[in-house]
Scaffold this motif. Structure first.
Motif, PDB file in Angstrom:
ATOM      1  N   SER A   1       0.872  -1.176   0.000  1.00 56.46           N
ATOM      2  CA  SER A   1       0.000   0.000   0.000  1.00 56.46           C
ATOM      3  C   SER A   1       0.907   1.223   0.000  1.00 56.46           C
ATOM      4  CB  SER A   1      -0.884  -0.013   1.254  1.00 56.46           C
ATOM      5  OG  SER A   1      -0.088  -0.049   2.410  1.00 56.46           O
TER       6      SER A   1
ATOM      7  N   GLU B   1      -7.957   0.441  -1.217  1.00 60.64           N
ATOM      8  CA  GLU B   1      -8.272   1.063  -2.506  1.00 60.64           C
ATOM      9  C   GLU B   1      -6.961   1.341  -3.255  1.00 60.64           C
ATOM     10  OE1 GLU B   1     -10.501   4.601  -1.904  1.00 60.64           O
ATOM     11  OE2 GLU B   1     -10.525   5.123  -4.028  1.00 60.64           O
ATOM     12  N   GLY B   2      -6.941   1.030  -4.533  1.00 59.49           N
ATOM     13  CA  GLY B   2      -5.716   1.240  -5.301  1.00 59.49           C
ATOM     14  C   GLY B   2      -4.911  -0.040  -5.392  1.00 59.49           C
TER      15      GLY B   2
ATOM     16  N   LYS C   1     -10.292  -0.804  -7.556  1.00 58.04           N
ATOM     17  CA  LYS C   1     -10.447   0.579  -7.990  1.00 58.04           C
ATOM     18  C   LYS C   1     -11.918   0.904  -7.849  1.00 58.04           C
ATOM     19  CE  LYS C   1      -6.674   0.534 -11.322  1.00 58.04           C
ATOM     20  NZ  LYS C   1      -5.613   1.086 -10.464  1.00 58.04           N
ATOM     21  N   ARG C   2     -12.209   2.142  -7.447  1.00 61.38           N
ATOM     22  CA  ARG C   2     -13.589   2.459  -7.153  1.00 61.38           C
ATOM     23  C   ARG C   2     -14.475   2.407  -8.393  1.00 61.38           C
ATOM     24  NH1 ARG C   2     -14.628   7.436  -3.175  1.00 61.38           N
ATOM     25  NH2 ARG C   2     -12.485   7.175  -2.431  1.00 61.38           N
TER      26      ARG C   2
ATOM     27  N   PRO D   1     -12.449   7.857   3.622  1.00 66.85           N
ATOM     28  CA  PRO D   1     -12.050   9.219   3.259  1.00 66.85           C
ATOM     29  C   PRO D   1     -13.135  10.230   3.658  1.00 66.85           C
ATOM     30  CG  PRO D   1     -11.787   7.707   1.405  1.00 66.85           C
ATOM     31  CD  PRO D   1     -12.563   6.975   2.456  1.00 66.85           C
TER      32      PRO D   1
ATOM     33  N   ASP E   1      -7.155   8.581   3.666  1.00 67.85           N
ATOM     34  CA  ASP E   1      -7.369   9.184   2.348  1.00 67.85           C
ATOM     35  C   ASP E   1      -7.859   8.184   1.311  1.00 67.85           C
ATOM     36  OD1 ASP E   1      -4.959   7.979   2.309  1.00 67.85           O
ATOM     37  OD2 ASP E   1      -3.884   9.603   1.305  1.00 67.85           O
ATOM     38  N   LYS E   2      -7.672   6.903   1.590  1.00 69.72           N
ATOM     39  CA  LYS E   2      -8.231   5.881   0.701  1.00 69.72           C
ATOM     40  C   LYS E   2      -9.121   4.949   1.516  1.00 69.72           C
ATOM     41  CE  LYS E   2      -4.589   5.929  -2.656  1.00 69.72           C
ATOM     42  NZ  LYS E   2      -3.502   5.206  -3.299  1.00 69.72           N
TER      43      LYS E   2
END
Lengths: 273, 273
Positions: A112, B35-36, B40-41, B78, B113-114
């Motif tokens: 991450s 996330e990431g 992915k959203r 977030p 943030d994610k």
């Protein structure tokens, strides 16, 4: 946090609302720590971060009268982290495990962009669980240790200063020895993670009681979070027993209030928190 | 991942190395999703993300012959997330909980943030745990369902395409009914999360065995991860029983190999994975 409430509200059940969740003789506590939100890498060394992440969850177990036994660790590791930094994280986990006799039985490591630490601690109840909701009207309220040091450490760091390696902000010192010995005389307890003021409100709300202060506390004492000292309640008739057990385990305790019938909110107003 | 190994190596003990950790009658599984890194959203709706995060951990419990009972959820949210998005996450967790009779007993919500989702599932063993390490030489190897669909979904998304809401990539379908019924005849099992090729190597390594293929599998079948179908082994004499139980629970199974004495590595070379 409003959003936290929005998520938890959907899942109301009798397990929720305490430091840990009790299932039979087991207690489960879980916390999530994210770089940037909970710690900055310059503030704590990586081993201090890992150690604190463990201790904070172990604290939840202790204040319910449970002995931590097993841990599951979820770890998000940035690709940029070097092997010696990974070793530091590992050392921090290991130090906490060794100190409290905890075995890491599983987990997950992923990559991450920020360091993420998710700890689940599985603990075994000594006997009865001590809950937030058990206080009775007229109980005395006390806390262990000295409050305010953690906030002082945080403020120093926010000013760009530094704190000693043994600062409470870096290294919480749990009062498990005192707590396990006195647990059978306690009616309610929780650890002080958000600050005595906020946490006292939670305990009183859970017990459906108000508070009458017998001692004036400073703003620092009331507002300092991440102390991991223990807020606890007990019947006034057990005062001597508790004071003796505190002495025997060389744990400072401060009796600062007693619970009253009614709601916490009204009594608290004069204390401005 | 080398770094994962570096962390786990420090904590070698008999609990580690399977889909979940067994402590008495309880099985613990834990995974971290960021996330990431994991999703992915744009690819999955928030309810699909939450649902999948739960199912992936429930899958670990199922393949050990344990019934999921409780969950602890750590959530990083977030600040930009709207209430209706929070509701979607909640709905996804709830859907998985309702489907498998799981109660959420605790957790932690923080701001980050994610989106981060950390799930711990607490499951109760039906009887004996089915481990990765239990296969004997001469056992038959099989998998449930049809492999390859998840990889196809992933490839479509990587090309900028889309996948249907009931695609395996979005919504794993666990074969718990078949598994619980046949568990007493199984010598080893694990879920297929990294791809049959990789996961077969893990199962064989844990059991100290090699493999002789009886069926040619496609690259797609061998490489498709996040299938959450089940790879399992059983004594050849139980072949009819297993096939009947599969039929009864309307679960497709494919017997594709048998285990041999020796090491997996040598036998696998010809299959290029």
């Amino acid at each position: 946090m409003n959003k936290e409430q929005a998520i938890i509200d959907k899942f109301t059940n009798s397990y929720l609302g305490d430091d840990g969740a009790v299932v039979g003789k087991w207690v489960y506590s879980k916390d999530l720590f994210v770089e940037g939100s909970h710690f900055k890498r310059g503030w704590l060394e990586l081993d201090e971060i890992a150690y604190k992440a463990m201790i904070v969850n172990i604290s939840d177990a202790v204040v319910m009268n449970a002995v931590p036994k097993f841990a599951l660790i979820g770890l998000g590791v940035p690709k940029s982290l070097k092997m010696e930094q990974i070793s530091l994280l590992r050392d921090g986990f290991k130090r906490a495990c060794d100190e409290f006799g905890v075995t890491i039985i599983g987990g997950d490591t992923i990559s991450s962009d920020k360091i993420i630490i998710s700890v689940t601690i599985i603990s075994e109840l000594n006997s009865q669980a001590v809950l937030r909701s058990g206080a009775k009207a007229g109980d005395l309220l006390a806390f262990t240790g000295k409050l305010g040091d953690s906030l002082k450490g945080l403020k120093a760091l926010l000013r760009g200063g530094s704190v000693a390696r043994n600062s409470r902000f870096k290294k919480p010192v749990l009062k498990d020895r005192f707590f396990y010995r006195s647990a059978k005389f306690l009616s309610a307890a929780m650890d002080i993670s958000d600050g005595l003021g906020t946490d006292l409100a939670k305990l009183c709300k859970a017990s459906g009681l108000g508070v009458k202060f017998s001692k004036k506390l400073s703003k620092n004492e009331l507002k300092s979070g991440e102390e991991y000292e223990i807020l606890f309640a007990f019947a006034a008739k057990n005062r001597k027993k508790i004071e003796n057990l505190a002495k025997k385990s060389r744990t400072k305790i401060t009796i600062f209030a007693k619970t009253t019938k009614g709601r916490y909110k009204n009594n608290a107003r004069e204390h401005h928190f």
